[in-house]
Design a protein around this motif. Structure first.
Motif, PDB file in Angstrom:
ATOM      1  N   GLU A   1       0.842  -1.195   0.000  1.00  0.00           N
ATOM      2  CA  GLU A   1       0.000   0.000   0.000  1.00  0.00           C
ATOM      3  C   GLU A   1       0.884   1.254   0.000  1.00  0.00           C
ATOM      4  O   GLU A   1       2.036   1.196   0.432  1.00  0.00           O
ATOM      5  CB  GLU A   1      -0.816   0.047   1.302  1.00  0.00           C
ATOM      6  CG  GLU A   1      -1.484  -1.244   1.694  1.00  0.00           C
ATOM      7  CD  GLU A   1      -2.870  -1.356   1.111  1.00  0.00           C
ATOM      8  OE1 GLU A   1      -3.388  -0.315   0.666  1.00  0.00           O
ATOM      9  OE2 GLU A   1      -3.416  -2.468   1.103  1.00  0.00           O
ATOM     10  N   PRO A   2       0.306   2.391  -0.385  1.00  0.00           N
ATOM     11  CA  PRO A   2       1.074   3.643  -0.326  1.00  0.00           C
ATOM     12  C   PRO A   2       1.696   3.906   1.054  1.00  0.00           C
ATOM     13  O   PRO A   2       2.841   4.348   1.145  1.00  0.00           O
ATOM     14  CB  PRO A   2       0.035   4.715  -0.674  1.00  0.00           C
ATOM     15  CG  PRO A   2      -0.958   4.008  -1.525  1.00  0.00           C
ATOM     16  CD  PRO A   2      -1.021   2.592  -1.014  1.00  0.00           C
ATOM     17  N   GLN A   3       0.939   3.590   2.124  1.00  0.00           N
ATOM     18  CA  GLN A   3       1.496   3.850   3.466  1.00  0.00           C
ATOM     19  C   GLN A   3       2.714   2.981   3.743  1.00  0.00           C
ATOM     20  O   GLN A   3       3.636   3.389   4.445  1.00  0.00           O
ATOM     21  CB  GLN A   3       0.435   3.612   4.567  1.00  0.00           C
ATOM     22  CG  GLN A   3      -0.680   4.638   4.587  1.00  0.00           C
ATOM     23  CD  GLN A   3      -0.189   6.093   4.636  1.00  0.00           C
ATOM     24  OE1 GLN A   3       0.950   6.378   4.992  1.00  0.00           O
ATOM     25  NE2 GLN A   3      -1.041   7.015   4.226  1.00  0.00           N
TER      26      GLN A   3
ATOM     27  N   SER B   1       7.161  12.286   2.818  1.00  0.00           N
ATOM     28  CA  SER B   1       6.666  12.119   1.450  1.00  0.00           C
ATOM     29  C   SER B   1       7.779  11.706   0.507  1.00  0.00           C
ATOM     30  O   SER B   1       8.961  11.831   0.823  1.00  0.00           O
ATOM     31  CB  SER B   1       6.082  13.457   0.955  1.00  0.00           C
ATOM     32  OG  SER B   1       4.945  13.785   1.719  1.00  0.00           O
TER      33      SER B   1
ATOM     34  N   SER C   1       2.691  13.257   3.890  1.00  0.00           N
ATOM     35  CA  SER C   1       2.330  11.842   3.718  1.00  0.00           C
ATOM     36  C   SER C   1       1.735  11.583   2.340  1.00  0.00           C
ATOM     37  O   SER C   1       0.629  11.034   2.224  1.00  0.00           O
ATOM     38  CB  SER C   1       1.350  11.394   4.801  1.00  0.00           C
ATOM     39  OG  SER C   1       1.924  11.595   6.057  1.00  0.00           O
ATOM     40  N   ALA C   2       2.439  11.984   1.318  1.00  0.00           N
ATOM     41  CA  ALA C   2       1.928  11.824  -0.047  1.00  0.00           C
ATOM     42  C   ALA C   2       3.068  11.462  -0.987  1.00  0.00           C
ATOM     43  O   ALA C   2       4.241  11.534  -0.620  1.00  0.00           O
ATOM     44  CB  ALA C   2       1.266  13.125  -0.501  1.00  0.00           C
TER      45      ALA C   2
ATOM     46  N   SER D   1      -2.188  12.963   3.342  1.00  0.00           N
ATOM     47  CA  SER D   1      -2.815  11.728   3.823  1.00  0.00           C
ATOM     48  C   SER D   1      -2.889  10.574   2.829  1.00  0.00           C
ATOM     49  O   SER D   1      -3.970  10.117   2.460  1.00  0.00           O
ATOM     50  CB  SER D   1      -4.236  12.015   4.315  1.00  0.00           C
ATOM     51  OG  SER D   1      -4.211  13.051   5.224  1.00  0.00           O
ATOM     52  N   GLY D   2      -1.741  10.119   2.368  1.00  0.00           N
ATOM     53  CA  GLY D   2      -1.706   8.929   1.520  1.00  0.00           C
ATOM     54  C   GLY D   2      -2.164   9.193   0.100  1.00  0.00           C
ATOM     55  O   GLY D   2      -2.496   8.250  -0.631  1.00  0.00           O
ATOM     56  N   SER D   3      -2.217  10.433  -0.322  1.00  0.00           N
ATOM     57  CA  SER D   3      -2.645  10.723  -1.697  1.00  0.00           C
ATOM     58  C   SER D   3      -1.503  10.496  -2.686  1.00  0.00           C
ATOM     59  O   SER D   3      -0.337  10.669  -2.349  1.00  0.00           O
ATOM     60  CB  SER D   3      -3.151  12.161  -1.802  1.00  0.00           C
ATOM     61  OG  SER D   3      -4.361  12.263  -1.078  1.00  0.00           O
TER      62      SER D   3
ATOM     63  N   ARG E   1      -6.238   9.804   0.866  1.00  0.00           N
ATOM     64  CA  ARG E   1      -6.134   8.709  -0.098  1.00  0.00           C
ATOM     65  C   ARG E   1      -6.796   9.009  -1.458  1.00  0.00           C
ATOM     66  O   ARG E   1      -7.562   8.216  -1.992  1.00  0.00           O
ATOM     67  CB  ARG E   1      -6.724   7.426   0.507  1.00  0.00           C
ATOM     68  CG  ARG E   1      -5.845   6.878   1.622  1.00  0.00           C
ATOM     69  CD  ARG E   1      -6.465   5.722   2.325  1.00  0.00           C
ATOM     70  NE  ARG E   1      -7.536   6.142   3.201  1.00  0.00           N
ATOM     71  CZ  ARG E   1      -8.782   5.737   3.117  1.00  0.00           C
ATOM     72  NH1 ARG E   1      -9.133   4.873   2.204  1.00  0.00           N
ATOM     73  NH2 ARG E   1      -9.684   6.168   3.977  1.00  0.00           N
TER      74      ARG E   1
END
Ligand code: GTP
Length: 363
Positions: A220-222, A291, A307-308, A324-326, A343
């Motif tokens: 996952e992106p995270q 990021s 966080s992107a 946020s995870g975008s 996201r």
């Protein structure tokens, strides 16, 4: 010994960034993921050759790696269609030459001691040994039950909270005897974790070895951002490439890693846990935290990224917020004043003119 690295997956959870590059070439602290794997394997005495099982965007991997790296020979096993995590093992049987071999998922980062895993496998004499790792929450993985001799007796896929037999999970690294090939069907896609290992466990021929050290899988992106942060922290990086133009007022919070020809304007604050690729231009008063910014990105004045992940050559105009995870696809353009949170995935080359505040894929 040869090591088969499974490197042909689509990386769907990292779309749209994986639409234009295989996951193995995603930069982690500005180095492609596959480099960490190959470098670690090159340090294991008994491994002399890596066989890369490739399918999705195979050519970009072949072009990047060529026939040898880190003193390892690199062979390619090319699939005509996706064979999953088991089919590639069967497909590579001729290359393995009837010898014992190692298999690993190409999307993990680890510093496990492969030598100990190999010794344990030899000692136990099973058909296969799986490296296991402890996690605090096994619910998103498959949990493993072991008997007192280290045999795997049961797998529980994605156990409900509190119902996992242990906190040990399959770490995606295996030592295998050629007999494993008898358990893998000849044709088509096979998921080794659910179609092959449970059968071996039933026959008491499968062992698990608890490995220690760091381990992360990048799904996952995270996970990807976590792996980037972990590598930056582990190496305590605060590294800058060639020809930086960084205004003296810029605050850099460790750890961070900058590629070549990075430009950063006055009063920007960068870090912690930030990787910035080559040729990235960042304006004044920007804020970037936790990021990954791919090569060639432009971030104009007063924009913030938290966080992107920003794909290659994407552009954030002024006063943009991405959080946020975008994920921003390659060449996408985010217009002045737009906020993107929670996201959101933006497809390559899209232009976004209005804020998006709920999880969404913009195609
Ligand atoms: P998602 O699509 O987001 O699940 O990611 P993925 O493609 O990486 O799938 P998964 O996490 O299940 O894959 C685990 C490992 O197996 C990764 O290293 C993949 O590259 C690899 N893999 C998955 N499918 C195939 C395949 O069909 N062929 C080959 N050669 N490798 C594969």
């Amino acid at each position: 010994m040869k090591a088969l690295v499974l490197a042909g997956g689509f990386g769907t959870r990292l779309r749209p960034l994986s639409c234009s590059r295989p996951k193995m070439l995603f930069p982690i602290a500005n180095r492609p993921l596959i480099d960490y794997t190959l470098e670690a394997l090159s340090k294991e005495e008994s491994v002399d050759t890596v066989v890369l099982a490739v399918y999705y965007m195979a050519e970009s991997l072949v072009r990047y790696l060529g026939p040898t790296k880190y003193d390892l020979g690199i062979l390619y096993s090319r699939e005509q269609r996706p064979l999953g995590t088991g089919g590639p093992v069967k497909k590579a049987k001729d290359i393995m030459n009837g010898d014992r071999f190692m298999v690993m998922n190409g999307d993990i980062l680890t510093d496990f001691d492969y030598k100990r895993l190999i010794e344990y496998h030899e000692e136990k004499g099973g058909v296969a040994t799986i490296a296991l790792t402890q996690v605090s929450d096994p619910t998103r993985y498959g949990s493993v039950e072991l008997d007192w001799e280290g045999r795997i007796t049961r797998f529980v896929e994605k156990p409900e909270y509190g119902k996992a037999p242990s906190n040990l999970i399959n770490a995606g690294i295996y030592i295998m005897e050629p007999e494993i090939l008898d358990y893998i069907p000849d044709e088509g896609k096979v998921r080794i974790e659910t179609e092959v290992f449970p059968k071996l466990a039933e026959e008491n021929k499968l062992y698990g070895f608890e490995s220690h050290g760091f381990w992360m899988d990048i799904g996952e992106p995270q996970d990807y951002l976590g792996a980037n942060a972990m590598m930056l922290t582990k190496n305590n990086l605060n590294k800058c490439g060639e020809s930086p133009e960084i205004d003296p007022s810029v605050v850099i919070r460790k750890p961070c890693n900058f590629g070549d020809n990075v430009r950063i304007g006055a009063d920007s604050i960068i870090g912690p846990n930030v990787s910035i690729g080559n040729g990235v231009q960042i304006g004044k008063g920007c804020r970037i935290e936790n990021s990954v910014v791919f090569d060639g990105v432009t971030i104009e004045d007063y924009s913030s990224v938290k966080s992107a992940i920003l794909g290659e050559n994407s552009v954030l105009e002024r006063w943009v917020k991405v959080e946020s995870g975008s994920l921003i696809g390659d060449y996408a353009q985010i217009k002045d004043g737009v906020t993107i949170t929670e996201r959101v995935s933006i497809c390559p080359s899209k232009t976004i003119e209005e804020s998006i505040l709920v999880p969404k894929q913009v195609m």
